[in-house]
Design a protein around this motif. Structure first.
Motif, PDB file in Angstrom:
ATOM      1  N   TRP A  21     -15.363  -6.288  -5.792  1.00  0.00           N
ATOM      2  CA  TRP A  21     -14.514  -6.614  -6.941  1.00  0.00           C
ATOM      3  C   TRP A  21     -14.220  -8.112  -7.018  1.00  0.00           C
ATOM      4  N   LEU A  22     -14.044  -8.740  -5.880  1.00  0.00           N
ATOM      5  CA  LEU A  22     -13.830 -10.189  -5.827  1.00  0.00           C
ATOM      6  C   LEU A  22     -15.141 -10.885  -5.505  1.00  0.00           C
ATOM      7  N   VAL A  62      -0.695   1.501  -5.214  1.00  0.00           N
ATOM      8  CA  VAL A  62      -0.879   0.454  -4.221  1.00  0.00           C
ATOM      9  C   VAL A  62      -2.260  -0.168  -4.424  1.00  0.00           C
ATOM     10  N   VAL A  63      -2.315  -1.489  -4.428  1.00  0.00           N
ATOM     11  CA  VAL A  63      -3.566  -2.222  -4.590  1.00  0.00           C
ATOM     12  C   VAL A  63      -3.921  -2.861  -3.251  1.00  0.00           C
ATOM     13  N   SER A  64      -5.120  -2.596  -2.765  1.00  0.00           N
ATOM     14  CA  SER A  64      -5.561  -3.094  -1.463  1.00  0.00           C
ATOM     15  C   SER A  64      -6.844  -3.903  -1.630  1.00  0.00           C
ATOM     16  N   LEU A  65      -6.827  -5.141  -1.127  1.00  0.00           N
ATOM     17  CA  LEU A  65      -7.987  -6.033  -1.185  1.00  0.00           C
ATOM     18  C   LEU A  65      -8.410  -6.397   0.232  1.00  0.00           C
ATOM     19  N   SER A  66      -9.725  -6.449   0.460  1.00  0.00           N
ATOM     20  CA  SER A  66     -10.270  -6.736   1.785  1.00  0.00           C
ATOM     21  C   SER A  66     -11.011  -8.067   1.780  1.00  0.00           C
ATOM     22  N   LEU A  67     -10.789  -8.844   2.842  1.00  0.00           N
ATOM     23  CA  LEU A  67     -11.515 -10.093   3.060  1.00  0.00           C
ATOM     24  C   LEU A  67     -12.015 -10.113   4.503  1.00  0.00           C
ATOM     25  N   GLY A  68     -13.231 -10.602   4.710  1.00  0.00           N
ATOM     26  CA  GLY A  68     -13.730 -10.801   6.072  1.00  0.00           C
ATOM     27  C   GLY A  68     -14.513  -9.618   6.598  1.00  0.00           C
ATOM     28  N   ASP A  69     -14.228  -9.252   7.858  1.00  0.00           N
ATOM     29  CA  ASP A  69     -15.000  -8.209   8.524  1.00  0.00           C
ATOM     30  C   ASP A  69     -14.896  -6.859   7.814  1.00  0.00           C
ATOM     31  N   TYR A  71      -9.600  14.180   5.629  1.00  0.00           N
ATOM     32  CA  TYR A  71      -9.589  12.760   5.286  1.00  0.00           C
ATOM     33  C   TYR A  71     -11.028  12.304   5.047  1.00  0.00           C
ATOM     34  N   THR A  72     -11.143  11.146   4.428  1.00  0.00           N
ATOM     35  CA  THR A  72     -12.438  10.567   4.115  1.00  0.00           C
ATOM     36  C   THR A  72     -12.510   9.169   4.690  1.00  0.00           C
ATOM     37  N   ASP A  73     -13.585   8.855   5.398  1.00  0.00           N
ATOM     38  CA  ASP A  73     -13.795   7.511   5.926  1.00  0.00           C
ATOM     39  C   ASP A  73     -14.602   6.698   4.921  1.00  0.00           C
ATOM     40  N   VAL A  74     -14.054   5.548   4.551  1.00  0.00           N
ATOM     41  CA  VAL A  74     -14.672   4.668   3.564  1.00  0.00           C
ATOM     42  C   VAL A  74     -14.946   3.323   4.228  1.00  0.00           C
ATOM     43  N   GLU A  75     -16.131   2.782   4.014  1.00  0.00           N
ATOM     44  CA  GLU A  75     -16.444   1.449   4.528  1.00  0.00           C
ATOM     45  C   GLU A  75     -15.964   0.415   3.515  1.00  0.00           C
ATOM     46  N   LEU A  76     -15.011  -0.432   3.948  1.00  0.00           N
ATOM     47  CA  LEU A  76     -14.513  -1.498   3.089  1.00  0.00           C
ATOM     48  C   LEU A  76     -15.079  -2.826   3.573  1.00  0.00           C
ATOM     49  N   ARG A  77     -15.722  -3.547   2.664  1.00  0.00           N
ATOM     50  CA  ARG A  77     -16.308  -4.838   2.971  1.00  0.00           C
ATOM     51  C   ARG A  77     -15.520  -5.949   2.277  1.00  0.00           C
ATOM     52  N   SER A  78     -15.863  -7.165   2.628  1.00  0.00           N
ATOM     53  CA  SER A  78     -15.202  -8.319   2.037  1.00  0.00           C
ATOM     54  C   SER A  78     -15.382  -8.316   0.523  1.00  0.00           C
ATOM     55  N   GLY A  79     -14.272  -8.453  -0.194  1.00  0.00           N
ATOM     56  CA  GLY A  79     -14.295  -8.443  -1.649  1.00  0.00           C
ATOM     57  C   GLY A  79     -14.040  -7.100  -2.273  1.00  0.00           C
ATOM     58  N   ASP A  80     -13.957  -6.039  -1.457  1.00  0.00           N
ATOM     59  CA  ASP A  80     -13.748  -4.692  -2.000  1.00  0.00           C
ATOM     60  C   ASP A  80     -12.300  -4.479  -2.420  1.00  0.00           C
ATOM     61  N   LEU A  81     -12.138  -3.610  -3.408  1.00  0.00           N
ATOM     62  CA  LEU A  81     -10.839  -3.182  -3.909  1.00  0.00           C
ATOM     63  C   LEU A  81     -10.666  -1.698  -3.650  1.00  0.00           C
ATOM     64  N   PHE A  82      -9.451  -1.315  -3.233  1.00  0.00           N
ATOM     65  CA  PHE A  82      -9.103   0.102  -3.106  1.00  0.00           C
ATOM     66  C   PHE A  82      -7.722   0.262  -3.722  1.00  0.00           C
TER      67      PHE A  82
END
Length: 245
Positions: free
Chosen positions: A23-24, A168-175, A191-202
Motif C-alpha cells: 500500500w505504501l 484499527v489501521v496497521s502499517l508495516s515497515l522493514g522486516d 486464526y489465520t497467519d498472514v505474511e506482512l511485508r514492508s509497505g503492507d496495510l492491514f
C-alpha cells in the motif's frame, strides 16, 4: 519480491479484516520511517513496556496522541520518563481514513495519495476519494508504534482499551513478519497467519475489531535494502473515543 509466481492482492482475512499488500510505495515508506525516528527520540521516546506482572514486552514502543500502558491510556509517559506524550499529527488522521477507504474497496485509486504523504501539510478540504461516512468518523488520535528486532514477538491480545469501535489501521515497515489474526472470543484457534511485508496495510474493524491478534515471528534481514531499516516497525492508528480532545 519484484516478481512472484502468485502476485499478492487485497484479501479479506475475516469479516471486517483486510490485508492490502504494497500500500505504501518506497518513497512513502522512507518518509514514514523518518517520522518514526523523530518520534522515537526522547523525551517520551521509544521505551520498553513492562507488564503489571513484572514481565517486559520484547517489542519496544512509542506513542502519539495518548500514551498507552498496560492497560489504559494517559496524557504522559507514566511508565517511562513522565514526559507529555507527543502530539498526533493531522496527516496521520488523513492517512488512516484513506487506508480504511482503500481496505473497504470504496476508494477508486489505490494508495495514500499526495495529501496524505508523511511530512506534507494537511489538506484543509475533505479528500474526495474518501467516502462521506468516513469524514463523519471521529478523528484518529492515537498511534502506537512498535519496533521489533529479530527476536521480538507479540503475544495474542485485543486492542480493547479504546472507547471507539472505529477500525484499527496497521502499517508495516522493514522486516517481514507473521501476523496471526484470530477471533473475538479467545486466543485459541481459529486464526489465520498472514505474511506482512514492508509497505503492507492491514485494517480490522466491524465484527473483527475485538479479534485477538499477535506477531509470533519476525524474519530478520528481510527489510527492503532501499529502506535502510534493520528490524520491523508497526504503526497502528486508532480512534480513542475519549472525547474532549
Amino acid at each position: 519480491m519484484d516478481a512472484e509466481l502468485f502476485p499478492r492482492s487485497r484479501t479479506e482475512i475475516a469479516p471486517g479484516a483486510v490485508h492490502v499488500p504494497d500500500w505504501l510505495d518506497m518513497e512513502r515508506q522512507r518518509r514514514l520511517l523518518a517520522a518514526c525516528r523523530d518520534w522515537a527520540r526522547p523525551p517520551a521516546g521509544l521505551r520498553t513496556v513492562r507488564t503489571p506482572g513484572g514481565g517486559t514486552m520484547t517489542a519496544r514502543q512509542v506513542c502519539l496522541g495518548h500514551h498507552w500502558y498496560p492497560y489504559g491510556y494517559a496524557p504522559t509517559v507514566v511508565d517511562g520518563d513522565g514526559a507529555p506524550v507527543k502530539p498526533f499529527p493531522a496527516w496521520l488522521d488523513t492517512l488512516a481514513r484513506r487506508a480504511v477507504a482503500d481496505a473497504a474497496g470504496t476508494a477508486p485509486v489505490k494508495g495514500p495519495g499526495p495529501a496524505t504523504a508523511p511530512g506534507a501539510a494537511a489538506d484543509p478540504t475533505p479528500d474526495p476519494r474518501v467516502p462521506a461516512n468516513l469524514h463523519d468518523l471521529a478523528p484518529y488520535d492515537i498511534a502506537l508504534i512498535n519496533f521489533y528486532d529479530g527476536d521480538a514477538r507479540m503475544g495474542m491480545h485485543r486492542d480493547s482499551d479504546e472507547k471507539s469501535d472505529a477500525p484499527v489501521v496497521s502499517l508495516s515497515l522493514g522486516d517481514t513478519c507473521v501476523f496471526r489474526f484470530g477471533n473475538p472470543r479467545s486466543r485459541a484457534r481459529p486464526y489465520t497467519d498472514v505474511e506482512l511485508r514492508s509497505g503492507d496495510l492491514f485494517v480490522f474493524g466491524g465484527p473483527s475489531r475485538q479479534a485477538y491478534h499477535g506477531v509470533p515471528r519476525v524474519y530478520a534481514g528481510t527489510a527492503p535494502p532501499a529502506l535502510g531499516l534493520a528490524g520491523r516497525l508497526n504503526i497502528t492508528l486508532r480512534v480513542s473515543g475519549f472525547g474532549g480532545g
